[in-house]
Design a protein around this motif. Structure first.
Motif, PDB file in Angstrom:
ATOM      1  N   GLY A 112      69.902 -48.758  48.063  1.00 11.98           N
ATOM      2  CA  GLY A 112      68.952 -47.988  47.272  1.00 11.98           C
ATOM      3  C   GLY A 112      68.656 -48.676  45.959  1.00 11.98           C
ATOM      4  N   PHE A 113      68.049 -47.914  45.047  1.00  9.35           N
ATOM      5  CA  PHE A 113      67.701 -48.477  43.736  1.00  9.35           C
ATOM      6  C   PHE A 113      67.636 -47.340  42.721  1.00  9.35           C
ATOM      7  N   VAL A 114      67.528 -47.723  41.473  1.00  8.71           N
ATOM      8  CA  VAL A 114      67.469 -46.746  40.388  1.00  8.71           C
ATOM      9  C   VAL A 114      66.236 -47.055  39.539  1.00  8.71           C
ATOM     10  N   THR A 115      65.573 -46.008  39.011  1.00  9.69           N
ATOM     11  CA  THR A 115      64.395 -46.198  38.156  1.00  9.69           C
ATOM     12  C   THR A 115      64.593 -45.454  36.850  1.00  9.69           C
ATOM     13  N   GLY A 116      64.020 -46.007  35.779  1.00  8.80           N
ATOM     14  CA  GLY A 116      64.056 -45.364  34.466  1.00  8.80           C
ATOM     15  C   GLY A 116      62.644 -45.209  33.946  1.00  8.80           C
ATOM     16  N   GLY A 117      62.314 -44.062  33.370  1.00 11.21           N
ATOM     17  CA  GLY A 117      60.938 -43.823  32.960  1.00 11.21           C
ATOM     18  C   GLY A 117      60.806 -43.246  31.568  1.00 11.21           C
ATOM     19  N   PHE A 167      67.803 -41.788  40.945  1.00  8.60           N
ATOM     20  CA  PHE A 167      68.454 -42.609  41.969  1.00  8.60           C
ATOM     21  C   PHE A 167      67.734 -42.385  43.301  1.00  8.60           C
ATOM     22  N   TRP A 168      67.488 -43.478  44.025  1.00 13.91           N
ATOM     23  CA  TRP A 168      66.744 -43.442  45.286  1.00 13.91           C
ATOM     24  C   TRP A 168      67.506 -44.193  46.361  1.00 13.91           C
ATOM     25  N   GLU A 169      67.303 -43.782  47.619  1.00 17.74           N
ATOM     26  CA  GLU A 169      67.908 -44.491  48.759  1.00 17.74           C
ATOM     27  C   GLU A 169      66.838 -44.818  49.780  1.00 17.74           C
ATOM     28  N   PHE A 170      67.050 -45.954  50.481  1.00 20.01           N
ATOM     29  CA  PHE A 170      66.124 -46.343  51.551  1.00 20.01           C
ATOM     30  C   PHE A 170      66.447 -45.534  52.809  1.00 20.01           C
ATOM     31  N   GLU A 171      65.404 -45.186  53.553  1.00 19.71           N
ATOM     32  CA  GLU A 171      65.623 -44.501  54.823  1.00 19.71           C
ATOM     33  C   GLU A 171      64.494 -44.854  55.792  1.00 19.71           C
ATOM     34  N   LEU A 172      64.764 -44.691  57.071  1.00 17.02           N
ATOM     35  CA  LEU A 172      63.752 -44.924  58.102  1.00 17.02           C
ATOM     36  C   LEU A 172      63.208 -43.565  58.542  1.00 17.02           C
ATOM     37  N   VAL A 173      61.884 -43.445  58.466  1.00 18.91           N
ATOM     38  CA  VAL A 173      61.254 -42.185  58.878  1.00 18.91           C
ATOM     39  C   VAL A 173      60.266 -42.446  60.001  1.00 18.91           C
ATOM     40  N   LYS A 174      60.028 -41.429  60.811  1.00 21.03           N
ATOM     41  CA  LYS A 174      59.102 -41.556  61.924  1.00 21.03           C
ATOM     42  C   LYS A 174      57.697 -41.237  61.419  1.00 21.03           C
ATOM     43  N   ASP A 175      56.796 -42.161  61.678  1.00 17.34           N
ATOM     44  CA  ASP A 175      55.412 -41.980  61.256  1.00 17.34           C
ATOM     45  C   ASP A 175      54.647 -41.230  62.337  1.00 17.34           C
ATOM     46  N   GLU A 176      53.758 -40.368  61.919  1.00 16.17           N
ATOM     47  CA  GLU A 176      52.986 -39.583  62.884  1.00 16.17           C
ATOM     48  C   GLU A 176      52.052 -40.465  63.699  1.00 16.17           C
ATOM     49  N   SER A 177      51.492 -41.480  63.058  1.00 18.33           N
ATOM     50  CA  SER A 177      50.489 -42.320  63.722  1.00 18.33           C
ATOM     51  C   SER A 177      51.105 -43.315  64.704  1.00 18.33           C
ATOM     52  N   ARG A 193      69.338 -38.235  43.267  1.00 16.85           N
ATOM     53  CA  ARG A 193      69.840 -37.468  42.123  1.00 16.85           C
ATOM     54  C   ARG A 193      69.183 -37.962  40.834  1.00 16.85           C
ATOM     55  N   ILE A 194      69.461 -37.278  39.738  1.00 14.04           N
ATOM     56  CA  ILE A 194      68.802 -37.550  38.466  1.00 14.04           C
ATOM     57  C   ILE A 194      69.816 -37.530  37.328  1.00 14.04           C
ATOM     58  N   LEU A 195      69.573 -38.369  36.318  1.00 11.94           N
ATOM     59  CA  LEU A 195      70.373 -38.377  35.088  1.00 11.94           C
ATOM     60  C   LEU A 195      69.404 -38.091  33.945  1.00 11.94           C
ATOM     61  N   VAL A 207      67.052 -50.218  32.889  1.00 13.57           N
ATOM     62  CA  VAL A 207      68.279 -49.800  33.593  1.00 13.57           C
ATOM     63  C   VAL A 207      68.853 -50.993  34.353  1.00 13.57           C
ATOM     64  N   ARG A 208      70.183 -51.100  34.386  1.00 12.37           N
ATOM     65  CA  ARG A 208      70.842 -52.179  35.127  1.00 12.37           C
ATOM     66  C   ARG A 208      72.178 -51.689  35.695  1.00 12.37           C
ATOM     67  N   TYR A 209      72.445 -52.079  36.958  1.00 14.64           N
ATOM     68  CA  TYR A 209      73.731 -51.814  37.611  1.00 14.64           C
ATOM     69  C   TYR A 209      74.717 -52.919  37.274  1.00 14.64           C
ATOM     70  N   SER A 210      76.019 -52.586  37.203  1.00 15.57           N
ATOM     71  CA  SER A 210      77.042 -53.631  37.166  1.00 15.57           C
ATOM     72  C   SER A 210      77.240 -54.128  38.608  1.00 15.57           C
ATOM     73  N   PRO A 211      77.641 -55.382  38.827  1.00 19.95           N
ATOM     74  CA  PRO A 211      77.732 -55.937  40.198  1.00 19.95           C
ATOM     75  C   PRO A 211      78.661 -55.155  41.138  1.00 19.95           C
ATOM     76  N   ASN A 212      79.667 -54.479  40.574  1.00 22.02           N
ATOM     77  CA  ASN A 212      80.583 -53.701  41.436  1.00 22.02           C
ATOM     78  C   ASN A 212      80.104 -52.259  41.645  1.00 22.02           C
ATOM     79  N   LYS A 213      78.952 -51.919  41.126  1.00 24.31           N
ATOM     80  CA  LYS A 213      78.298 -50.598  41.255  1.00 24.31           C
ATOM     81  C   LYS A 213      79.116 -49.474  40.614  1.00 24.31           C
ATOM     82  N   LYS A 214      80.004 -49.852  39.698  1.00 25.34           N
ATOM     83  CA  LYS A 214      80.793 -48.807  39.040  1.00 25.34           C
ATOM     84  C   LYS A 214      80.068 -48.251  37.820  1.00 25.34           C
TER      85      LYS A 214
END
Length: 938
Positions: free
Chosen positions: A506-511, A518-528, A540-542, A551-558
């Motif tokens: 996943g990834f994280v965004t700051g605005g 916080f966001w995660e990748f997922e596979l969804v079924k497309d109607e078309s 989730r949200i902070l 925003v930056r993650y530490s390499p160990n994701k802690k």
């Protein structure tokens, strides 16, 4: 002493993403024998030649460091003169793409360039308010003309007379007599800056563009320099009144300041104005090479095109008008209508059409094609070149766009960059599009429309990319199809930063809405479709108290580091989102930051121009570095190291060592603010984007970089810059008036003078040694071998005097005068004696006479007062006159021979032409006979 730490140098690899810079003009050039197909445009420090049919770059004329500020093609179409921001002028050969001549004379950016009609002379105007005339054939400066008080905007040679016209932002148009090198007329009929001018109707009309919608037209009458005794006194004294008195007269009146009324060469009177549709100032005013069409544009996107009637067309139109007037006079029983019939200025210079471009026009060029079409090339503000054709045979001519060069770059500044995981693809995103580039070929392989992009990343697998926009959206693109898959409303404000999680799930965004999401990748079924596609889901949200900038993650994701608008960086635990550390110390907001590969250090770059390095264990500040002269815009660590790069608004990219807190290297190339950069996962490549619309690729070489050497090179560069800024040497006896020497003191001229001094020193030493050697031989009564100097041996065992000549010959022709000017007088007597020796031998007479006359001019007082040099000067007088007359005789003989050969060739061509004509006539006769015979048989 061994090296404690080895760094590898990053070198510039390529410049791409740029179609054309908007700072200088665009011009049609002749390449491969074709006219109207190829155009030359400025591109930062280079000049690109584009094929307008294919939309391909065919030639790059490479500059050094300074930005191109002006360019002008030569009349023969083989060369292009290019002016730079530092005042240098380079002449490039279009066949080889190499710079053949360099002129250094101006102290500021070159703003105007123009060749004379033969291409032998080049005139340049600059921001330093001075005009310099250069001899292209001899590769030297002729003279400098002073008189304007502001930036020169246009310079024009007159074909018929040896005159020059210049205009500037000081509201003046000046006429210069190049025979006497003085200003003989100043037009003061403008109320604001004169931005452009053009000569029309075989140089009988001058048209000027100023800060209003009026194009002023001046009638030019060339008169003899000799004063006419029959001329009335009132006419002679015209122009002698004060400028203050003239300002109160009507604007239509001609305003002239004649400095030499008795030597007037041209009479210039205002005959009217052509009104433009645009209300703002004229930006560019120009004609095609034949002078049949005139065009101009302001600060908008409209080019106004006018047709200029030739003398024959004017005569025909006048005759028609007279006929109409006669008819009317007969009907009304009036007499002599011819006297009152005249063509108005609007009938002589007719409006043809307006060309509406897709964006603001910065420059243009016109060319009349053999087919009778008018070709127009426009350089636009948004990194685009457009070519239009105007069909003149149509009743209502309309400009048709035939080509548009856009794929090579973005329309606006690139605000985000990213590298793919395999180091091959580069993503760049701006206000209107996302482009994917191939790193090795630098070709754009995908272009996708987007909203104003601020941050981006490649999704693991490199098949999709995600872009954060200013409106708070996340846009997901598929690279295979080049289509937008999904748009998500992520934030209520701008998405300033995006960071991929170390586990790549996943990834994280700051605005700007004070949230970190916080966001995660997922596979969804497309109607078309049956297949599943990639999507993202909000996890989730902070919530925070201030706008999130980075925003930056530490390499160990802690840990997660968040930069806020209150100038602090807050560090949180990723799993619980609990607060861990606050890094404070910056005076202005932290715009960028990064965490190193082992998670021990975090580096932050701020708008306060500082970079701070912190430990992530306790949040202690290890060191604060003054990094740039303006805001630090981007910061990123080199993978698997504690080295990092910063990009600043001061147009520089710098590399730093976070362990030793040392500045390693500065990557100079961009000319304006650097907005962002990206490092490849291997660390071998850096790509950067700037406000100058260019993307630059930097490559890590195998060359080790030693810091002491780097500092030494930096000091040398600073010294060279200081030399260029020093006051120019004063020539003894020269009045600081309208004219001056063309060249200027540069580091090259100083080095050339030093080489001449070293050569004369060597000559003195060797002659002294030879005298000693001869004395020893005489005393010994036998020949003793004479040791040859290693330098002379390297030149093929030449004599010391011949070595001095070799050194003088190696001085660039354009730098000769300035090199001799800084030469101390103590070396001049030796040089004069050597010149006498060389001229007697008859070698390089032209070069030696030029150097000799210049030395006599600048050291006249000291030479004439020195009794030791009387005989030398007398000998020089004899030898110079005889050798120069010999050279003149040879030239005369050669000229006569060439003219004879020319006449012979012309006579042969005529004979061939007539022979061909008689053969054709005989063939036609035979055909007619055959046709008659066939008809008779039938």
């Amino acid at each position: 002493m061994g090296l404690t730490r080895q760094y590898l140098r990053y070198e510039p690899a390529a410049l791409f993403g740029l179609v054309a810079s908007a700072r200088a003009g665009v011009a049609f050039v002749v390449l491969r024998g074709e006219r109207g197909r190829y155009v030359a445009v400025p591109a930062c420090e280079h000049v690109f030649v584009w094929d307008t049919r294919k939309g391909e770059k065919v030639l790059i004329l490479k500059g050094l460091k300074q930005q191109v500020s002006c360019l002008c093609p030569s009349p023969d179409g083989l060369h292009v003169a290019v002016g730079y921001e530092d005042g240098a002028v380079c002449v490039f050969n279009l066949l080889s793409g190499e710079s053949t001549i360099t002129f250094n004379g101006h102290r500021a950016a070159v703003t105007a360039l123009q060749y004379d009609h033969l291409g032998g002379r080049l005139v340049s105007g600059s921001k330093d308010t001075e005009v310099i005339v250069w001899d292209v054939i001899n590769e030297s400066g002729l003279y400098r003309l002073r008189g304007h008080k502001d930036v020169i905007t246009q310079v024009l040679f007159l074909k018929e007379k040896n005159l020059l016209v210049t205009c500037a932002k000081d509201t003046l148009v000046k006429w210069w007599d190049l025979d006497t090198q003085h200003c003989f007329k100043t037009l003061v009929g403008h109320r604001a800056e004169v931005w452009g001018m053009a000569l029309l109707s075989k140089e009988k009309r001058l048209i000027t563009g100023s800060a209003d919608s009026e194009l002023r037209v001046w009638d030019l009458t060339y008169i003899q320099e000799v004063k006419d005794p029959d001329e009335p006194e009132s006419k002679k004294n015209k122009g002698s009144s004060s400028p203050g008195a003239e300002e109160n007269t009507e604007e239509d009146e001609t305003l002239e300041l004649d400095e030499h009324p008795e030597e007037r060469i041209v009479k210039c009177s205002k005959i009217g104005s052509i009104m433009r549709e645009g209300r703002d100032r004229v930006v560019t005013l120009g004609t095609d090479r034949m002078g049949k069409f005139l065009a101009c544009h302001g600060t908008d996107a409209v080019l106004e095109v006018f047709s200029v009637l030739s003398e024959e067309e004017i005569q025909k139109k006048l005759e028609k008008k007279i006929k109409k007037a006669r008819k009317k006079a007969k009907q009304n029983s009036e007499e002599e209508p011819e006297r009152s019939v005249e063509l108005s200025l609007q009938e002589e210079i007719q409006w043809v059409t307006n060309v509406k471009a897709s964006s603001k026009i910065k420059s243009f060029d016109l060319m009349l094609s053999p087919k009778g079409e008018l070709k127009m090339v426009l350089l636009l503000q948004n990194n685009v070149i457009e070519v239009y054709n105007l069909d003149l045979s149509a009743q209502v001519p309309q400009a048709v766009r035939v080509s548009r060069i856009t794929i090579g770059g973005h329309r606006s500044d690139v605000r985000t960059l990213a590298f793919s995981s395999d180091n091959i693809a580069i993503l760049s995103a701006a206000a209107e599009s996302v482009k994917i580039w191939n790193r090795s070929t630098l070709q754009c392989i995908r272009t996708m429309e987007c909203e104003y992009a601020l941050c981006s990343l490649f999704i693991p697998g490199d098949r999709q990319v995600i872009v954060g926009t200013r409106t708070g959206k996340l846009q997901l693109y598929d690279l295979a199809s080049g289509s937008l898959i999904e748009t998500l409303d992520a934030h209520d404000g701008a998405v300033w930063s995006i960071a991929l999680s170390p586990d790549q799930h996943g990834f994280v965004t700051g605005g700007a809405d004070k949230c970190v999401k916080f966001w995660e990748f997922e596979l969804v079924k497309d109607e078309s479709s049956v297949q599943k596609r990639l999507s993202v889901k909000y996890v989730r949200i902070l919530q925070l108290d201030e706008d999130v900038l980075c925003v930056r993650y530490s390499p160990n994701k802690k840990l997660l580091a968040v930069s806020l608008l209150d100038c602090t960086v807050k560090v949180f635990y990723v799993d619980t989102l609990k607060f861990f550390l606050s890094l404070y110390g910056h005076k202005l907001p932290v715009l960028c930051m990064d965490i190193c590969y082992d998670g021990t250090l975090i580096a932050t770059g701020s708008a306060d121009r500082n970079v701070k390095i912190w430990g992530l264990d306790f949040g202690d500040c290890h060191r604060s570095l003054f990094a740039h002269d303006d805001s630090v815009m981007y910061l990123q660590f080199v993978p698997k190291s504690h080295l990092f790069f910063t990009a600043g608004k001061d147009s520089k990219i710098k590399q730093w060592d976070a362990d030793k807190f040392e500045h390693i290297q500065t990557l100079e190339g961009h000319h304006q603010e650097v907005w962002c950069l990206a490092l490849s996962p291997s660390g071998d490549y850096v790509v950067s984007a700037s406000h100058d619309k260019s993307l630059r690729l930097w490559e890590r070489t195998r060359e080790p970089l030693i810091l002491e050497e780097e500092r030494e090179m930096q000091r040398e560069a600073e010294y060279e810059e200081s030399v260029a800024k020093e006051e120019q040497p004063v020539v003894a006896g020269e009045r600081q008036g309208e004219t001056g020497l063309a060249g200027k003191k540069t580091i090259e001229t100083i080095k050339a003078a030093e080489r001449i001094m070293e050569a004369i020193e060597l000559y003195r030493e060797e002659t002294a040694k030879l005298k000693e050697h001869n004395a020893i031989c005489k005393a010994a009564g036998k020949e003793v071998p004479f040791p040859v100097n290693p330098i002379l041996r390297a030149y093929g065992n030449i004599t010391p005097s011949a070595y001095v000549l070799e050194v003088v010959k190696k001085v660039k022709s354009s730098e000769l005068e300035e090199s001799l000017l800084v030469l101390p007088f103590s070396y001049v007597p030796d040089l004069l004696r050597l010149f006498n020796e060389y001229i007697q031998l008859g070698s390089d007479v032209e070069l030696l006479c030029r150097a000799l006359l210049f030395l006599l001019k600048i050291h006249f007082g000291q030479i004439t007062s020195n009794q030791m040099l009387v005989t030398v000067i007398e000998n020089l007088k004899k030898t110079t006159i005889s050798r120069v007359s010999e050279a003149r005789d040879v030239l005369g003989f050669n000229m006569a021979g060439l003219q004879f050969l020319k006449r012979e060739i012309e006579a042969k061509d005529e004979v061939t032409f007539f022979a061909d004509a008689t053969e054709r006539f005989e063939e036609k006769k035979r055909k007619r006979k055959k046709e008659k015979m066939v008809l008779a048989v039938v």
